[in-house]
Design a protein around this motif. Structure first.
Motif, PDB file in Angstrom:
ATOM      1  N   PRO A 125       3.097  -7.682  -5.300  1.00 17.96           N
ATOM      2  CA  PRO A 125       2.116  -7.077  -6.196  1.00 17.96           C
ATOM      3  C   PRO A 125       0.637  -6.773  -5.753  1.00 17.96           C
ATOM      4  N   VAL A 126       0.359  -5.582  -5.974  1.00 16.89           N
ATOM      5  CA  VAL A 126      -1.115  -5.214  -5.156  1.00 16.89           C
ATOM      6  C   VAL A 126      -2.264  -5.587  -6.534  1.00 16.89           C
ATOM      7  N   ILE A 127      -3.355  -6.547  -6.334  1.00 24.04           N
ATOM      8  CA  ILE A 127      -4.209  -6.575  -7.241  1.00 24.04           C
ATOM      9  C   ILE A 127      -5.440  -5.981  -6.963  1.00 24.04           C
ATOM     10  N   ASP A 128      -6.105  -5.655  -7.716  1.00 25.53           N
ATOM     11  CA  ASP A 128      -7.519  -5.733  -7.512  1.00 25.53           C
ATOM     12  C   ASP A 128      -8.501  -6.293  -8.346  1.00 25.53           C
ATOM     13  N   GLY A 129      -9.085  -7.404  -7.909  1.00 25.02           N
ATOM     14  CA  GLY A 129      -9.818  -8.428  -8.828  1.00 25.02           C
ATOM     15  C   GLY A 129      -8.398  -9.165  -9.413  1.00 25.02           C
ATOM     16  N   HIS A 130      -8.665  -9.451 -10.844  1.00 30.32           N
ATOM     17  CA  HIS A 130      -7.493  -9.716 -11.320  1.00 30.32           C
ATOM     18  C   HIS A 130      -6.497  -8.788 -12.063  1.00 30.32           C
ATOM     19  N   SER A 131      -6.591  -7.469 -11.638  1.00 31.13           N
ATOM     20  CA  SER A 131      -6.004  -6.460 -12.173  1.00 31.13           C
ATOM     21  C   SER A 131      -4.695  -6.033 -11.383  1.00 31.13           C
ATOM     22  N   LEU A 132      -3.453  -5.913 -11.882  1.00 26.82           N
ATOM     23  CA  LEU A 132      -2.459  -5.541 -11.262  1.00 26.82           C
ATOM     24  C   LEU A 132      -2.735  -3.852 -10.970  1.00 26.82           C
ATOM     25  N   VAL A 133      -2.603  -3.231  -9.814  1.00 26.41           N
ATOM     26  CA  VAL A 133      -2.852  -1.835  -9.703  1.00 26.41           C
ATOM     27  C   VAL A 133      -1.405  -1.345  -9.056  1.00 26.41           C
ATOM     28  N   GLY A 134      -0.616  -2.114  -8.565  1.00 26.09           N
ATOM     29  CA  GLY A 134       0.474  -1.315  -7.862  1.00 26.09           C
ATOM     30  C   GLY A 134       1.560  -2.424  -7.174  1.00 26.09           C
ATOM     31  N   MET A 135       2.491  -1.807  -6.213  1.00 33.63           N
ATOM     32  CA  MET A 135       3.410  -2.729  -5.532  1.00 33.63           C
ATOM     33  C   MET A 135       3.625  -1.976  -4.402  1.00 33.63           C
ATOM     34  N   VAL A 136       3.614  -2.870  -3.157  1.00 31.77           N
ATOM     35  CA  VAL A 136       3.876  -2.609  -2.090  1.00 31.77           C
ATOM     36  C   VAL A 136       5.326  -3.244  -1.585  1.00 31.77           C
ATOM     37  N   ALA A 137       6.048  -2.306  -1.130  1.00 28.19           N
ATOM     38  CA  ALA A 137       7.533  -2.767  -0.909  1.00 28.19           C
ATOM     39  C   ALA A 137       7.465  -2.632   0.624  1.00 28.19           C
ATOM     40  N   LEU A 138       8.687  -3.480   1.242  1.00 25.73           N
ATOM     41  CA  LEU A 138       8.905  -3.651   2.503  1.00 25.73           C
ATOM     42  C   LEU A 138       8.979  -2.217   3.285  1.00 25.73           C
ATOM     43  N   ALA A 139       9.529  -1.241   2.608  1.00 28.53           N
ATOM     44  CA  ALA A 139       9.693   0.170   3.029  1.00 28.53           C
ATOM     45  C   ALA A 139       8.270   0.816   3.211  1.00 28.53           C
ATOM     46  N   ASP A 140       7.529   0.395   2.335  1.00 31.12           N
ATOM     47  CA  ASP A 140       5.950   0.944   2.522  1.00 31.12           C
ATOM     48  C   ASP A 140       5.127   0.611   3.790  1.00 31.12           C
ATOM     49  N   ALA A 141       5.389  -0.765   3.938  1.00 34.22           N
ATOM     50  CA  ALA A 141       4.879  -1.398   5.043  1.00 34.22           C
ATOM     51  C   ALA A 141       5.601  -1.029   6.422  1.00 34.22           C
ATOM     52  N   ALA A 142       6.728  -0.782   6.323  1.00 31.88           N
ATOM     53  CA  ALA A 142       7.532  -0.548   7.517  1.00 31.88           C
ATOM     54  C   ALA A 142       6.837   0.851   8.052  1.00 31.88           C
ATOM     55  N   ARG A 143       6.780   1.686   7.189  1.00 30.66           N
ATOM     56  CA  ARG A 143       6.414   3.142   7.090  1.00 30.66           C
ATOM     57  C   ARG A 143       4.870   3.203   7.853  1.00 30.66           C
ATOM     58  N   ALA A 144       4.037   2.189   7.370  1.00 31.55           N
ATOM     59  CA  ALA A 144       2.789   2.285   7.684  1.00 31.55           C
ATOM     60  C   ALA A 144       2.401   1.483   9.025  1.00 31.55           C
TER      61      ALA A 144
END
Length: 138
Positions: A103-122
């Motif tokens: 889960p991706v948070i900005d402060g205490h707010s959930l703003v998205g999700m990063v998956a293994l595939a997302d990280a691998a592509r980057a």
């Protein structure tokens, strides 16, 4: 620098801690995803529920998914990544916790999700291979 915000899937929906596992399974199916953040009634992140959790921790143990609450499957502390954290930090968090989604948070707010595939592509090719190797070993 590429950040979690750059590679995440925005607008992640939560499974409420008070929802049943059956309701969470329906939401996973509707959204065509393999994991949902678990949010409490206070809108704080409690963990992540995956399709594998449902199979192994509920169905595999003969529990009734219409009676088990999602919050019962929450980990003691949610593993997250900050929206402005870079790919190296994402890599380090995925590998050190041996998870495939964050889960991706900005402060205490959930703003998205990063998956293994997302990280691998980057990541550069060698780092992508290291990430996949680290997550594939026990």
């Amino acid at each position: 620098m590429t950040t979690a915000r750059d590679i995440m899937t925005p607008g992640a929906e939560c499974a409420g801690a008070e929802e049943t596992v059956m309701q969470a399974a329906a939401k996973l199916t509707e959204l065509d995803v393999g994991a949902l953040p678990i949010c409490g009634t206070d809108n704080r992140l409690k963990g992540v529920i995956t399709d594998r959790d449902i199979v192994v921790k509920v169905l595999g143990k003969g529990k009734d998914p219409s009676k088990v609450l999602v919050g019962e499957l929450a980990q003691s502390e949610a593993v997250t990544i900050g929206a402005d954290d870079g790919v190296d930090e994402i890599f380090a968090t995925l590998t050190s916790h041996k998870v495939r989604r964050l889960p991706v948070i900005d402060g205490h707010s959930l703003v998205g999700m990063v998956a293994l595939a997302d990280a691998a592509r980057a990541l550069s090719d060698p780092k992508a291979g290291q990430l996949l190797e680290a997550l594939s070993t026990d």
